[in-house]
Motif scaffolding. Structure first.
Motif, PDB file in Angstrom:
ATOM      1  N   GLY A  69       0.822  -1.199   0.000  1.00  0.00           N
ATOM      2  CA  GLY A  69       0.000   0.000   0.000  1.00  0.00           C
ATOM      3  C   GLY A  69       0.853   1.244   0.000  1.00  0.00           C
ATOM      4  N   ALA A  70       1.962   1.194   0.737  1.00  0.00           N
ATOM      5  CA  ALA A  70       2.855   2.346   0.846  1.00  0.00           C
ATOM      6  C   ALA A  70       3.757   2.484  -0.371  1.00  0.00           C
ATOM      7  N   GLY A  71       4.378   1.379  -0.788  1.00  0.00           N
ATOM      8  CA  GLY A  71       5.393   1.482  -1.821  1.00  0.00           C
ATOM      9  C   GLY A  71       4.866   1.557  -3.231  1.00  0.00           C
ATOM     10  N   LEU A  72       3.671   0.967  -3.476  1.00  0.00           N
ATOM     11  CA  LEU A  72       3.172   0.892  -4.833  1.00  0.00           C
ATOM     12  C   LEU A  72       1.824   1.584  -5.024  1.00  0.00           C
ATOM     13  N   ASN A  73       0.820   1.228  -4.227  1.00  0.00           N
ATOM     14  CA  ASN A  73      -0.538   1.701  -4.488  1.00  0.00           C
ATOM     15  C   ASN A  73      -0.686   3.210  -4.393  1.00  0.00           C
ATOM     16  N   VAL A  74      -0.203   3.794  -3.312  1.00  0.00           N
ATOM     17  CA  VAL A  74      -0.382   5.235  -3.117  1.00  0.00           C
ATOM     18  C   VAL A  74       0.447   6.020  -4.127  1.00  0.00           C
ATOM     19  N   GLN A  75       1.693   5.632  -4.308  1.00  0.00           N
ATOM     20  CA  GLN A  75       2.562   6.393  -5.211  1.00  0.00           C
ATOM     21  C   GLN A  75       2.039   6.339  -6.647  1.00  0.00           C
ATOM     22  N   TRP A  76       1.511   5.197  -7.057  1.00  0.00           N
ATOM     23  CA  TRP A  76       0.907   5.060  -8.395  1.00  0.00           C
ATOM     24  C   TRP A  76      -0.324   5.956  -8.517  1.00  0.00           C
ATOM     25  N   ALA A  77      -1.163   5.955  -7.491  1.00  0.00           N
ATOM     26  CA  ALA A  77      -2.360   6.795  -7.506  1.00  0.00           C
ATOM     27  C   ALA A  77      -2.004   8.274  -7.604  1.00  0.00           C
ATOM     28  N   LEU A  78      -0.990   8.698  -6.868  1.00  0.00           N
ATOM     29  CA  LEU A  78      -0.590  10.102  -6.891  1.00  0.00           C
ATOM     30  C   LEU A  78       0.015  10.490  -8.242  1.00  0.00           C
ATOM     31  N   ASP A  79       0.638   9.544  -8.906  1.00  0.00           N
ATOM     32  CA  ASP A  79       1.255   9.804 -10.201  1.00  0.00           C
ATOM     33  C   ASP A  79       0.197   9.937 -11.291  1.00  0.00           C
ATOM     34  N   PHE A  80      -0.704   8.968 -11.390  1.00  0.00           N
ATOM     35  CA  PHE A  80      -1.593   8.886 -12.536  1.00  0.00           C
ATOM     36  C   PHE A  80      -2.970   9.511 -12.321  1.00  0.00           C
ATOM     37  N   TRP A  81      -3.269   9.964 -11.119  1.00  0.00           N
ATOM     38  CA  TRP A  81      -4.506  10.699 -10.851  1.00  0.00           C
ATOM     39  C   TRP A  81      -4.137  12.059 -10.240  1.00  0.00           C
TER      40      TRP A  81
ATOM     41  N   ASN B  56       9.495  -0.276 -12.533  1.00  0.00           N
ATOM     42  CA  ASN B  56      10.247   0.591 -13.438  1.00  0.00           C
ATOM     43  C   ASN B  56       9.387   1.737 -13.952  1.00  0.00           C
ATOM     44  N   ALA B  57       8.132   1.453 -14.279  1.00  0.00           N
ATOM     45  CA  ALA B  57       7.242   2.509 -14.775  1.00  0.00           C
ATOM     46  C   ALA B  57       6.926   3.516 -13.685  1.00  0.00           C
ATOM     47  N   GLN B  58       6.627   3.028 -12.485  1.00  0.00           N
ATOM     48  CA  GLN B  58       6.313   3.933 -11.383  1.00  0.00           C
ATOM     49  C   GLN B  58       7.467   4.874 -11.096  1.00  0.00           C
ATOM     50  N   ASN B  59       8.678   4.358 -11.143  1.00  0.00           N
ATOM     51  CA  ASN B  59       9.818   5.152 -10.705  1.00  0.00           C
ATOM     52  C   ASN B  59      10.353   6.108 -11.754  1.00  0.00           C
ATOM     53  N   VAL B  60       9.726   6.153 -12.927  1.00  0.00           N
ATOM     54  CA  VAL B  60      10.058   7.221 -13.871  1.00  0.00           C
ATOM     55  C   VAL B  60       9.705   8.566 -13.248  1.00  0.00           C
ATOM     56  N   ARG B  61       8.505   8.671 -12.706  1.00  0.00           N
ATOM     57  CA  ARG B  61       8.119   9.905 -12.032  1.00  0.00           C
ATOM     58  C   ARG B  61       7.850   9.667 -10.549  1.00  0.00           C
ATOM     59  N   GLY B  62       7.297   8.517 -10.216  1.00  0.00           N
ATOM     60  CA  GLY B  62       6.979   8.225  -8.825  1.00  0.00           C
ATOM     61  C   GLY B  62       8.157   7.755  -8.006  1.00  0.00           C
ATOM     62  N   GLY B  63       9.367   7.812  -8.579  1.00  0.00           N
ATOM     63  CA  GLY B  63      10.563   7.495  -7.810  1.00  0.00           C
ATOM     64  C   GLY B  63      11.004   8.639  -6.923  1.00  0.00           C
ATOM     65  N   SER B  64      10.239   9.707  -6.916  1.00  0.00           N
ATOM     66  CA  SER B  64      10.478  10.855  -6.049  1.00  0.00           C
ATOM     67  C   SER B  64       9.163  11.220  -5.366  1.00  0.00           C
ATOM     68  N   ALA B  65       9.258  11.919  -4.250  1.00  0.00           N
ATOM     69  CA  ALA B  65       8.058  12.321  -3.525  1.00  0.00           C
ATOM     70  C   ALA B  65       7.207  13.235  -4.398  1.00  0.00           C
ATOM     71  N   LEU B  66       5.921  12.973  -4.461  1.00  0.00           N
ATOM     72  CA  LEU B  66       4.988  13.751  -5.277  1.00  0.00           C
ATOM     73  C   LEU B  66       4.156  14.707  -4.431  1.00  0.00           C
ATOM     74  N   VAL B  67       4.131  14.481  -3.137  1.00  0.00           N
ATOM     75  CA  VAL B  67       3.519  15.375  -2.146  1.00  0.00           C
ATOM     76  C   VAL B  67       4.452  15.339  -0.938  1.00  0.00           C
ATOM     77  N   PRO B  68       4.260  16.205   0.064  1.00  0.00           N
ATOM     78  CA  PRO B  68       5.098  16.097   1.260  1.00  0.00           C
ATOM     79  C   PRO B  68       5.032  14.684   1.835  1.00  0.00           C
ATOM     80  N   THR B  69       6.181  14.027   1.927  1.00  0.00           N
ATOM     81  CA  THR B  69       6.209  12.594   2.213  1.00  0.00           C
ATOM     82  C   THR B  69       7.237  12.250   3.282  1.00  0.00           C
ATOM     83  N   SER B  70       6.875  11.307   4.149  1.00  0.00           N
ATOM     84  CA  SER B  70       7.814  10.707   5.091  1.00  0.00           C
ATOM     85  C   SER B  70       7.793   9.199   4.890  1.00  0.00           C
ATOM     86  N   SER B  71       8.972   8.602   4.754  1.00  0.00           N
ATOM     87  CA  SER B  71       9.095   7.160   4.624  1.00  0.00           C
ATOM     88  C   SER B  71       9.781   6.629   5.876  1.00  0.00           C
TER      89      SER B  71
END
Length: 355
Positions: free
Chosen positions: A149-161, A213-228
């Motif tokens: 949920g943290a590594g894939l689902n949210v970051q993908w959602a923030l990228d493509f929506w 690989n696709a996610q990390n083209v743009r989602g490899g960086s924080a897209l909103v204020p983020t803490s990991s």
């Protein structure tokens, strides 16, 4: 060793972590490298009906328009919202924690216990954010997620929506596998995938998958204020080595629990313990009250052993039960003999050719 056998072994022992270096910028691309790529002007389409996704949202205490707004909780692989979050500090303590602003808590149940196509799970996250934001006292939603949920689902959602990104105030990841986990590669080899098949979400979470690989083209960086927030003793998501972990996200506040200025090497939290770990909670609360950016300098050492505002609260059995439910669900998880093709919108945005 089979995937299930490996996970059961992991539940009772702490794995030695690989020491191969993994810098947080190895898969992220710079703004300059993205300059020539097409930019998405609209949200990706939903493949799932909105009524189905609406039914997956639960706000266990209702929406009371608390001052801190809504916090959306997203569970990980093999779990449900209730199993991960109902008896967690994020539902039991966070809404009225006197050290916070007061929050309304909601969670989403990802389809097939998040064992199916991760792209579909991401739709549920994007929809939940957009649906809950107008009901939040802040007009936005803070998102806190665990594992897949943290590594894939949210970051993908923030990228493509982008509509969801615009109403996400902050994002807090617990043990997120932003760069994939080698657990998937170790068990789901190319030979096994082709001949016996593997659980779909495990294939997509493997290091080097088309999804990662696709996610990390743009989602490899924080897209909103983020803490990991992550642990070096993670037995599902690894390698998690100090300074070069799969949970490290460029542009985020990256903190591991064993830092000397957090709880030190003696803090033995594993992967599933992250949903109840007191130190992880303390850092998450700090992020929530400071615009999404957790800080080691503000961390209170009391959180290494207990929840600062409720010394007697003990929720450790919640993580054990959630792990056991995950292990059981993997036996009947949906299988594939090849990684699912990425949706057409991914290739249209220039983030892959595997569509």
């Amino acid at each position: 060793m089979s995937f299930l056998a490996f996970l059961i072994f992991s539940a009772v022992t702490v794995l030695s972590l690989p020491l191969e270096p993994r810098q947080d910028n190895t898969t992220a691309m710079s703004a300059d490298s993205l300059a020539g790529r097409p930019r998405q002007q609209a949200d990706a389409p939903y493949d799932v009906s909105t009524s189905t996704m609406q039914a997956a949202i639960t706000c266990p205490k209702g929406i009371q328009h608390k001052r801190g707004g809504i916090v959306l909780l997203v569970h990980g692989t093999g779990s449900t919202g209730e199993e991960s979050w109902q008896n967690s500090p994020y539902n039991e303590l966070l809404p009225t924690d006197p050290l916070g602003a007061g929050y309304d808590i909601c969670w989403v149940d990802l389809p097939q216990r998040a064992l199916g196509d991760v792209q579909t799970s991401a739709e549920y996250v994007a929809y939940s954010i957009n649906t809950l934001a107008p009901q939040s006292s802040t007009g936005k939603v803070a998102v806190l997620a665990h594992s897949q949920g943290a590594g894939l689902n949210v970051q993908w959602a923030l990228d493509f929506w982008p509509s969801a990104r615009s109403v996400t105030s902050m994002y807090i990841a617990l043990a997120g596998d932003f760069h994939g986990t080698e657990l998937g590669n170790d068990d789901c080899t190319p030979t096994q995938l082709a001949n016996q098949g593997c659980v779909i979400a495990v294939v997509q979470q493997s290091v080097g998958s088309h999804y990662i690989n696709a996610q990390n083209v743009r989602g490899g960086s924080a897209l909103v204020p983020t803490s990991s927030i992550y642990t070096l003793y993670d037995d599902f998501v690894f390698p998690e080595t100090a300074g070069s972990a799969v949970s490290v996200l460029s542009g985020a506040s990256n903190i591991y629990l064993q830092q000397n200025n957090i709880c030190g090497s003696g803090h033995q939290a594993n992967h599933w313990a992250m949903i109840t770990d007191t130190a992880a909670y303390g850092l998450a609360l700090d992020a929530l009250t400071h615009g999404g950016t957790a800080s080691a300098s503000r961390f209170q050492s009391i959180y290494c052993n207990e929840y600062a505002s409720n010394h007697n609260l003990n929720l450790s059995q919640t993580s054990v039960a959630a792990e056991q439910a995950c292990l059981s669900s993997l036996v009947t998880g949906p299988m594939t003999f090849s990684e699912p093709k990425l949706r057409s919108y991914v290739c249209q945005q220039g983030q892959s050719t595997y569509c």
